[in-house]
Design a protein around this motif. Sequence first.
Motif, PDB file in Angstrom:
ATOM      1  N   TYR A   1       7.005  30.605  38.490  1.00 25.86           N
ATOM      2  CA  TYR A   1       6.695  29.526  39.430  1.00 25.86           C
ATOM      3  C   TYR A   1       7.805  28.481  39.502  1.00 25.86           C
ATOM      4  O   TYR A   1       8.013  27.878  40.554  1.00 25.86           O
ATOM      5  CB  TYR A   1       5.405  28.791  39.021  1.00 25.86           C
ATOM      6  CG  TYR A   1       4.208  29.682  38.910  1.00 25.86           C
ATOM      7  CD1 TYR A   1       3.487  30.041  40.049  1.00 25.86           C
ATOM      8  CD2 TYR A   1       3.797  30.173  37.683  1.00 25.86           C
ATOM      9  CE1 TYR A   1       2.375  30.857  39.958  1.00 25.86           C
ATOM     10  CE2 TYR A   1       2.684  31.001  37.580  1.00 25.86           C
ATOM     11  CZ  TYR A   1       1.985  31.341  38.721  1.00 25.86           C
ATOM     12  OH  TYR A   1       0.893  32.152  38.624  1.00 25.86           O
ATOM     13  N   ASP A   2       8.474  28.256  38.371  1.00 22.97           N
ATOM     14  CA  ASP A   2       9.327  27.079  38.235  1.00 22.97           C
ATOM     15  C   ASP A   2      10.827  27.323  38.231  1.00 22.97           C
ATOM     16  O   ASP A   2      11.592  26.379  38.371  1.00 22.97           O
ATOM     17  CB  ASP A   2       8.983  26.338  36.934  1.00 22.97           C
ATOM     18  CG  ASP A   2       7.562  25.806  36.925  1.00 22.97           C
ATOM     19  OD1 ASP A   2       6.991  25.594  38.013  1.00 22.97           O
ATOM     20  OD2 ASP A   2       7.017  25.608  35.832  1.00 22.97           O
ATOM     21  N   ARG A   3      11.282  28.543  38.018  1.00 20.33           N
ATOM     22  CA  ARG A   3      12.726  28.806  37.951  1.00 20.33           C
ATOM     23  C   ARG A   3      13.168  29.616  39.156  1.00 20.33           C
ATOM     24  O   ARG A   3      12.584  30.649  39.487  1.00 20.33           O
ATOM     25  CB  ARG A   3      13.070  29.554  36.663  1.00 20.33           C
ATOM     26  CG  ARG A   3      13.025  28.669  35.440  1.00 20.33           C
ATOM     27  CD  ARG A   3      13.473  29.348  34.150  1.00 20.33           C
ATOM     28  NE  ARG A   3      14.611  30.215  34.324  1.00 20.33           N
ATOM     29  CZ  ARG A   3      14.751  31.384  33.681  1.00 20.33           C
ATOM     30  NH1 ARG A   3      13.840  31.798  32.836  1.00 20.33           N
ATOM     31  NH2 ARG A   3      15.814  32.127  33.878  1.00 20.33           N
ATOM     32  N   ALA A   4      14.231  29.164  39.784  1.00 22.28           N
ATOM     33  CA  ALA A   4      14.705  29.795  41.022  1.00 22.28           C
ATOM     34  C   ALA A   4      15.047  31.270  40.836  1.00 22.28           C
ATOM     35  O   ALA A   4      14.719  32.094  41.693  1.00 22.28           O
ATOM     36  CB  ALA A   4      15.911  29.033  41.566  1.00 22.28           C
ATOM     37  N   GLY A   5      15.690  31.624  39.742  1.00 24.99           N
ATOM     38  CA  GLY A   5      16.107  33.017  39.532  1.00 24.99           C
ATOM     39  C   GLY A   5      14.936  33.996  39.487  1.00 24.99           C
ATOM     40  O   GLY A   5      14.915  34.969  40.255  1.00 24.99           O
TER      41      GLY A   5
ATOM     42  N   LEU B   1       8.670  46.022  37.990  1.00 26.51           N
ATOM     43  CA  LEU B   1       9.837  45.178  37.767  1.00 26.51           C
ATOM     44  C   LEU B   1       9.533  44.319  36.550  1.00 26.51           C
ATOM     45  O   LEU B   1       8.610  43.504  36.579  1.00 26.51           O
ATOM     46  CB  LEU B   1      10.123  44.290  38.984  1.00 26.51           C
ATOM     47  CG  LEU B   1      11.227  43.248  38.798  1.00 26.51           C
ATOM     48  CD1 LEU B   1      12.573  43.917  38.509  1.00 26.51           C
ATOM     49  CD2 LEU B   1      11.318  42.347  40.008  1.00 26.51           C
ATOM     50  N   TRP B   2      10.253  44.538  35.483  1.00 24.79           N
ATOM     51  CA  TRP B   2      10.106  43.748  34.255  1.00 24.79           C
ATOM     52  C   TRP B   2      11.365  42.916  34.089  1.00 24.79           C
ATOM     53  O   TRP B   2      12.470  43.451  34.043  1.00 24.79           O
ATOM     54  CB  TRP B   2       9.887  44.672  33.056  1.00 24.79           C
ATOM     55  CG  TRP B   2       8.503  45.235  33.054  1.00 24.79           C
ATOM     56  CD1 TRP B   2       8.043  46.284  33.793  1.00 24.79           C
ATOM     57  CD2 TRP B   2       7.399  44.736  32.314  1.00 24.79           C
ATOM     58  NE1 TRP B   2       6.705  46.472  33.564  1.00 24.79           N
ATOM     59  CE2 TRP B   2       6.288  45.542  32.652  1.00 24.79           C
ATOM     60  CE3 TRP B   2       7.227  43.706  31.407  1.00 24.79           C
ATOM     61  CZ2 TRP B   2       5.028  45.334  32.103  1.00 24.79           C
ATOM     62  CZ3 TRP B   2       5.974  43.522  30.870  1.00 24.79           C
ATOM     63  CH2 TRP B   2       4.890  44.321  31.217  1.00 24.79           C
ATOM     64  N   LEU B   3      11.204  41.601  34.041  1.00 25.05           N
ATOM     65  CA  LEU B   3      12.322  40.683  33.882  1.00 25.05           C
ATOM     66  C   LEU B   3      12.431  40.264  32.422  1.00 25.05           C
ATOM     67  O   LEU B   3      11.422  40.078  31.745  1.00 25.05           O
ATOM     68  CB  LEU B   3      12.133  39.461  34.783  1.00 25.05           C
ATOM     69  CG  LEU B   3      12.009  39.761  36.279  1.00 25.05           C
ATOM     70  CD1 LEU B   3      11.765  38.482  37.053  1.00 25.05           C
ATOM     71  CD2 LEU B   3      13.232  40.475  36.793  1.00 25.05           C
ATOM     72  N   ASP B   4      13.640  40.109  31.934  1.00 21.03           N
ATOM     73  CA  ASP B   4      13.890  39.724  30.547  1.00 21.03           C
ATOM     74  C   ASP B   4      13.800  38.214  30.373  1.00 21.03           C
ATOM     75  O   ASP B   4      14.297  37.451  31.212  1.00 21.03           O
ATOM     76  CB  ASP B   4      15.280  40.188  30.098  1.00 21.03           C
ATOM     77  CG  ASP B   4      15.380  41.703  30.019  1.00 21.03           C
ATOM     78  OD1 ASP B   4      14.357  42.358  29.733  1.00 21.03           O
ATOM     79  OD2 ASP B   4      16.482  42.229  30.248  1.00 21.03           O
ATOM     80  N   ASN B   5      13.185  37.801  29.275  1.00 21.69           N
ATOM     81  CA  ASN B   5      13.136  36.386  28.878  1.00 21.69           C
ATOM     82  C   ASN B   5      12.585  35.464  29.973  1.00 21.69           C
ATOM     83  O   ASN B   5      13.102  34.379  30.200  1.00 21.69           O
ATOM     84  CB  ASN B   5      14.524  35.911  28.436  1.00 21.69           C
ATOM     85  CG  ASN B   5      15.046  36.713  27.279  1.00 21.69           C
ATOM     86  OD1 ASN B   5      14.319  36.982  26.324  1.00 21.69           O
ATOM     87  ND2 ASN B   5      16.292  37.135  27.357  1.00 21.69           N
ATOM     88  N   VAL B   6      11.537  35.911  30.644  1.00 18.91           N
ATOM     89  CA  VAL B   6      10.899  35.118  31.687  1.00 18.91           C
ATOM     90  C   VAL B   6       9.465  34.837  31.249  1.00 18.91           C
ATOM     91  O   VAL B   6       8.704  35.764  31.001  1.00 18.91           O
ATOM     92  CB  VAL B   6      10.911  35.862  33.045  1.00 18.91           C
ATOM     93  CG1 VAL B   6      10.151  35.084  34.100  1.00 18.91           C
ATOM     94  CG2 VAL B   6      12.340  36.108  33.493  1.00 18.91           C
ATOM     95  N   THR B   7       9.120  33.567  31.132  1.00 18.51           N
ATOM     96  CA  THR B   7       7.757  33.214  30.754  1.00 18.51           C
ATOM     97  C   THR B   7       6.864  33.200  31.987  1.00 18.51           C
ATOM     98  O   THR B   7       7.350  33.265  33.120  1.00 18.51           O
ATOM     99  CB  THR B   7       7.694  31.831  30.081  1.00 18.51           C
ATOM    100  OG1 THR B   7       7.959  30.831  31.071  1.00 18.51           O
ATOM    101  CG2 THR B   7       8.667  31.709  28.927  1.00 18.51           C
ATOM    102  N   GLN B   8       5.565  33.085  31.760  1.00 17.99           N
ATOM    103  CA  GLN B   8       4.613  33.025  32.857  1.00 17.99           C
ATOM    104  C   GLN B   8       4.965  31.895  33.827  1.00 17.99           C
ATOM    105  O   GLN B   8       4.939  32.066  35.038  1.00 17.99           O
ATOM    106  CB  GLN B   8       3.205  32.826  32.300  1.00 17.99           C
ATOM    107  CG  GLN B   8       2.119  32.937  33.312  1.00 17.99           C
ATOM    108  CD  GLN B   8       1.916  34.372  33.794  1.00 17.99           C
ATOM    109  OE1 GLN B   8       2.316  35.328  33.138  1.00 17.99           O
ATOM    110  NE2 GLN B   8       1.318  34.508  34.949  1.00 17.99           N
TER     111      GLN B   8
END
Length: 66
Positions: free
Chosen positions: A37-41, A26-33
């Motif tokens: 941990y910090d974003r609900a989505g 599963l590769w998510l777009d525009n998601v940092t490390q």
Amino acid sequence: MHSEAAAIPQGARKFYARLTGPKQQLWLDNVTQFDFYDRAGPVKSASDAVAAHFRATLGSAGEAGQ
């Protein structure tokens, strides 16, 4: 799960390639490390994918209280 924007994506690909047994990427777009941990989505996407993987590979043996 990983993202091109997260830490060391080439390392994640190498790790995945060496895994044996059931696996799925599963590769998510525009998601940092830190977004994992910090974003609900991204957290929900990642945890939903993990839960689906365990349901598929462990079946009812992976359910709480079993």
